[in-house]
Design a protein around this motif. Sequence first.
Motif, mmCIF file in Angstrom:
data_model
loop_
_atom_site.group_PDB
_atom_site.id
_atom_site.type_symbol
_atom_site.label_atom_id
_atom_site.label_comp_id
_atom_site.label_asym_id
_atom_site.label_seq_id
_atom_site.Cartn_x
_atom_site.Cartn_y
_atom_site.Cartn_z
ATOM 1 N N SER A 17 0.615 -1.217 -0.165
ATOM 2 C CA SER A 17 0.515 -0.012 -0.095
ATOM 3 C C SER A 17 0.889 1.007 -0.052
ATOM 4 O O SER A 17 1.967 1.428 1.050
ATOM 5 C CB SER A 17 -0.928 0.483 1.241
ATOM 6 N N LEU A 18 0.677 2.034 -0.449
ATOM 7 C CA LEU A 18 0.752 3.532 -0.389
ATOM 8 C C LEU A 18 0.035 4.645 -0.235
ATOM 9 O O LEU A 18 -1.110 4.037 -0.876
ATOM 10 C CB LEU A 18 1.652 3.908 -1.799
ATOM 11 N N ARG A 19 -0.254 6.117 0.285
ATOM 12 C CA ARG A 19 -0.621 7.047 0.332
ATOM 13 C C ARG A 19 -0.060 8.454 -0.533
ATOM 14 O O ARG A 19 0.876 8.512 0.537
ATOM 15 C CB ARG A 19 -1.181 7.209 2.156
ATOM 16 N N LEU A 20 -1.213 9.138 -1.345
ATOM 17 C CA LEU A 20 -0.645 9.493 -2.025
ATOM 18 C C LEU A 20 -1.367 11.349 -1.553
ATOM 19 O O LEU A 20 -2.698 10.979 -1.023
ATOM 20 C CB LEU A 20 -1.005 10.109 -3.349
ATOM 21 N N SER A 21 -0.428 11.921 -1.227
ATOM 22 C CA SER A 21 -1.973 13.232 -0.408
ATOM 23 C C SER A 21 -0.500 14.840 -2.152
ATOM 24 O O SER A 21 0.235 14.966 -2.767
ATOM 25 C CB SER A 21 -0.792 13.826 0.410
ATOM 26 N N CYS A 22 -2.138 15.671 -2.104
ATOM 27 C CA CYS A 22 -1.626 16.642 -2.771
ATOM 28 C C CYS A 22 -2.282 17.904 -1.772
ATOM 29 O O CYS A 22 -3.284 17.852 -1.548
ATOM 30 C CB CYS A 22 -2.468 16.532 -3.977
ATOM 31 N N THR A 23 -1.636 18.869 -2.022
ATOM 32 C CA THR A 23 -2.377 20.232 -1.546
ATOM 33 C C THR A 23 -2.416 20.919 -2.442
ATOM 34 O O THR A 23 -0.952 21.219 -3.196
ATOM 35 C CB THR A 23 -1.779 20.338 -0.492
ATOM 36 N N ALA A 24 -3.216 22.014 -2.335
ATOM 37 C CA ALA A 24 -4.037 23.134 -3.177
ATOM 38 C C ALA A 24 -3.156 24.511 -2.918
ATOM 39 O O ALA A 24 -3.178 24.167 -1.506
ATOM 40 C CB ALA A 24 -4.672 23.017 -3.750
ATOM 41 N N SER A 25 -2.404 25.394 -3.606
ATOM 42 C CA SER A 25 -2.415 26.931 -2.889
ATOM 43 C C SER A 25 -2.744 27.390 -3.485
ATOM 44 O O SER A 25 -3.048 27.236 -5.234
ATOM 45 C CB SER A 25 -0.934 26.504 -2.214
ATOM 46 N N GLY A 26 -2.814 28.575 -3.645
ATOM 47 C CA GLY A 26 -2.478 29.963 -4.286
ATOM 48 C C GLY A 26 -4.651 30.291 -4.500
ATOM 49 O O GLY A 26 -5.219 30.071 -3.802
ATOM 50 N N SER A 27 -4.950 30.340 -5.328
ATOM 51 C CA SER A 27 -6.690 30.546 -5.871
ATOM 52 C C SER A 27 -7.191 29.402 -5.538
ATOM 53 O O SER A 27 -7.594 29.074 -6.615
ATOM 54 C CB SER A 27 -6.832 31.533 -7.046
ATOM 55 N N ILE A 28 -6.953 29.424 -4.232
ATOM 56 C CA ILE A 28 -8.170 27.752 -4.392
ATOM 57 C C ILE A 28 -9.524 27.629 -4.823
ATOM 58 O O ILE A 28 -10.399 26.750 -5.055
ATOM 59 C CB ILE A 28 -7.678 27.028 -2.732
ATOM 60 N N PHE A 29 -9.877 28.466 -4.352
ATOM 61 C CA PHE A 29 -11.147 29.524 -4.908
ATOM 62 C C PHE A 29 -12.265 29.327 -5.993
ATOM 63 O O PHE A 29 -12.714 28.794 -5.897
ATOM 64 C CB PHE A 29 -11.568 30.864 -4.438
#
Length: 117
Positions: A17-29
């Motif tokens: 198993s693996l768990r990927l993560s993704c975080t958004a920044s900037g104009s997230i609206f």
Amino acid sequence: QVQLVESGGGLVQPGGSLRLSCTASGSIFSINTMSWYRQAPGKERELVAGITSSGSTDYADSVKGRFTISRGIAVNTVFLQMNSLKPEDTAVYYCNAGYGLFGGPYWGQGTQVTVSS
């Protein structure tokens, strides 16, 4: 503009198993869908899983029952839990974000997932 940063890739044995993560920044609206794509050598990029702001999800047939996409407490974070990994899951995995449909205009840099014994 929206910036996406992925983490969590690596080398794992078949069945692992693996768990990927993704975080958004900037104009997230400006985004309300986030998804994961992957591209294996010599193949086209394909949708793996996606999630909307309301929590609706969609999966590629090849990963149904093995992968789970979810949002974090912070709405600008998305995870991909990958279980029962197979060698054919080996690819570069990309986080994607947009508004409305999956396959929006924003892409992360990609993270390598290698499934091998």
